[in-house]
Design a protein around this motif. Structure first.
Motif, PDB file in Angstrom:
ATOM      1  N   TYR A 208       0.825  -1.217   0.000  1.00  0.00           N
ATOM      2  CA  TYR A 208       0.000   0.000   0.000  1.00  0.00           C
ATOM      3  C   TYR A 208       0.858   1.267   0.000  1.00  0.00           C
ATOM      4  CZ  TYR A 208      -3.689  -3.307   1.176  1.00  0.00           C
ATOM      5  OH  TYR A 208      -4.572  -4.366   1.153  1.00  0.00           O
ATOM      6  N   LEU A 211      -0.639   4.433  -1.261  1.00  0.00           N
ATOM      7  CA  LEU A 211      -1.977   4.769  -0.753  1.00  0.00           C
ATOM      8  C   LEU A 211      -1.847   5.339   0.653  1.00  0.00           C
ATOM      9  CD1 LEU A 211      -4.007   1.649  -1.975  1.00  0.00           C
ATOM     10  CD2 LEU A 211      -3.283   3.670  -3.246  1.00  0.00           C
ATOM     11  N   LYS A 238      -2.334  -3.356  -5.805  1.00  0.00           N
ATOM     12  CA  LYS A 238      -2.990  -2.241  -5.130  1.00  0.00           C
ATOM     13  C   LYS A 238      -2.698  -0.919  -5.829  1.00  0.00           C
ATOM     14  CE  LYS A 238      -4.408  -5.120  -1.955  1.00  0.00           C
ATOM     15  NZ  LYS A 238      -3.680  -6.344  -2.294  1.00  0.00           N
ATOM     16  N   LEU A 297      -8.743   7.961  -3.797  1.00  0.00           N
ATOM     17  CA  LEU A 297      -9.034   7.091  -2.655  1.00  0.00           C
ATOM     18  C   LEU A 297      -9.227   7.890  -1.368  1.00  0.00           C
ATOM     19  CD1 LEU A 297      -6.738   4.097  -3.527  1.00  0.00           C
ATOM     20  CD2 LEU A 297      -9.204   4.009  -3.229  1.00  0.00           C
ATOM     21  N   ARG A 301     -12.323   7.394   0.974  1.00  0.00           N
ATOM     22  CA  ARG A 301     -12.157   7.169   2.420  1.00  0.00           C
ATOM     23  C   ARG A 301     -13.045   8.112   3.209  1.00  0.00           C
ATOM     24  NH1 ARG A 301      -7.277   9.742   5.772  1.00  0.00           N
ATOM     25  NH2 ARG A 301      -8.411  11.534   4.908  1.00  0.00           N
ATOM     26  N   TYR A 322      -6.733   0.963   1.778  1.00  0.00           N
ATOM     27  CA  TYR A 322      -8.092   1.315   1.412  1.00  0.00           C
ATOM     28  C   TYR A 322      -9.123   0.599   2.253  1.00  0.00           C
ATOM     29  CZ  TYR A 322      -7.130  -2.179  -2.451  1.00  0.00           C
ATOM     30  OH  TYR A 322      -6.752  -3.247  -3.235  1.00  0.00           O
ATOM     31  N   CYS A 374     -12.303   0.798  -1.774  1.00  0.00           N
ATOM     32  CA  CYS A 374     -11.721   0.817  -3.129  1.00  0.00           C
ATOM     33  C   CYS A 374     -12.790   0.460  -4.167  1.00  0.00           C
ATOM     34  CB  CYS A 374     -10.557  -0.153  -3.205  1.00  0.00           C
ATOM     35  SG  CYS A 374     -10.931  -1.809  -2.579  1.00  0.00           S
TER      36      CYS A 374
END
Length: 392
Positions: A208, A211, A238, A297, A301, A322, A374
């Motif tokens: 991740y 992210l 990812k 994302l 979120r 995510y 996601c």
């Protein structure tokens, strides 16, 4: 039963069907929105998928690729580590392509552990970690991340106390699934100092890495004394929304790569030849791609976190990954995340995953439930609408 013995190897006896399979089957049976398993509901960049298609049609990689991975991908991985983190790796000696990060973890632990070696891991942890440690004959030693002031925190004193003369390595995951914690520079520095002081290896799952919404991702291999004792794992799934391709990699010193390759070659040997060419191109995408993914994302979120809070959950807003972890107790549900998740599809038409499956100390994770964000915005909006039924 055969000859009076169970068929399944006893080291795997505690591992049955994964919770992801169970909850995905429940989603399919009920028609619920599946926010349990962490896979996107849109495909990755079209230009990267076109590279894969052209590779297949032109015959690139349709036969066995080189065991360590095609040179183009190994060079792209090395360039990625230098571009984003200033870490220099020799693509020929210090990069190994794997069948996703899961195989990378399995091959690394099979290569580096002797029976009885202890592995310190941050609990809750992705379920394959426990299985891989067991298959390697290791002993897992969990150090629990605990909720504190709206996030999950690592107790460094507890981590240090968990290390014994039998400890072989520390297994990290940052950004962390399922809690969304991103280990800070101070935490990683303390872990690095501990590893050097006690002569430990560190295996770090960084799938991740792109992210991250708060803080920054810092590879532990970048700290003094860590490059030669760290196996860094990542993958394309990812970062590029291509989880089905299963293209992963490790970067490490030549001795560590050689050890891991010795185990990996007897697992899948090689895989995904044409896809490797496409992932090599993906890793070279401009900075705008990575920033756009992160901001998309982040918005999702925020949408799901707000909706869960409005429905009555206590929400631990993730700094990365995510996934959103929630506490169901404010809903008056008691503390049984398994029962809650198994009833949620019928009650609300939404599927989530109980965090207790990620714990050795099941009671520590009992009231916590994980949701994945996601998904397309309209899917998340519909899920939030359905979850509001809990607040009625």
């Amino acid at each position: 039963m055969t000859q009076g013995r169970p068929l399944l190897n006893r080291s795997l006896a505690e591992f049955g069907t994964t919770i992801f399979a169970e909850m995905s089957a429940l989603a399919a049976r009920t028609g619920a929105i599946n926010l349990g398993q962490g896979f996107p509901d849109t495909d990755g960049p079209e230009e990267i998928r076109e590279v894969a298609a052209r590779a297949v049609l032109s015959g690139l990689g349709n036969q066995y690729p080189p065991g360590p991975g095609i040179p183009e991908l190994r060079s792209a991985v090395a360039a990625h580590q230098a571009r984003f983190y200033g870490l220099e790796y020799d693509p020929d000696a210090e990069v190994l392509v794997t069948t996703g990060a899961t195989e990378a973890v399995a091959a690394t632990l099979l290569a580096l552990l002797e029976p009885g070696d202890e592995v310190v891991a941050l609990e809750p942890y992705y379920d394959s970690y426990a299985a891989c440690i067991a298959m390697a004959g290791g002993v897992r030693v969990p150090v629990t991340l605990r909720p504190q002031e709206g996030a999950y925190r690592l107790d460094l004193d507890e981590l240090r106390a968990a290390v014994t003369p039998r400890t072989r390595l520390i297994l990290l995951n940052t950004p962390h699934n399922p809690t969304g914690t991103v280990l800070t520079r101070e935490e990683l520095s303390a872990i690095a100092e501990l590893a050097c002081e006690r002569d430990l290896l560190v295996v770090t799952d960084e799938v991740y890495e792109h992210l991250v919404f708060e803080g920054e991702h810092i590879p532990v291999a970048s700290f003094p004394g860590m490059r030669e004792r760290t196996v860094t794992i990542s993958s394309a799934g990812k970062t590029f929304s291509l989880t089905g391709w299963k293209i992963g990699w490790i970067t490490a010193s030549p001795d560590l790569v050689t050890a891991v390759r010795s185990a990996k070659q007897f697992l899948t040997y090689v895989s995904g030849g044409p896809l490797q060419y496409a992932v090599a191109e993906a890793l070279r995408l401009p900075d705008g791609y990575f920033a756009g993914l992160r901001e998309d994302l982040r918005a999702k979120r925020d949408l799901l976190s707000a909706g869960l809070a409005e429905a009555g959950f206590e929400v631990y807003e993730p700094a990365g990954t995510y996934f959103v972890t929630t506490d169901i107790r404010p809903l008056g549900e008691g503390g049984d995340g398994f029962a809650f998740c198994r009833s949620l599809p019928e009650r609300c038409g939404v599927v989530a995953v109980p965090n207790a499956v990620f714990y050795d100390h099941r009671e520590q994770g009992a009231p916590f439930v994980r949701f994945a964000f996601c998904k397309r915005q309209e899917v998340l909006e519909e899920a939030v609408s359905r979850l509001k039924r809990l607040a009625v």
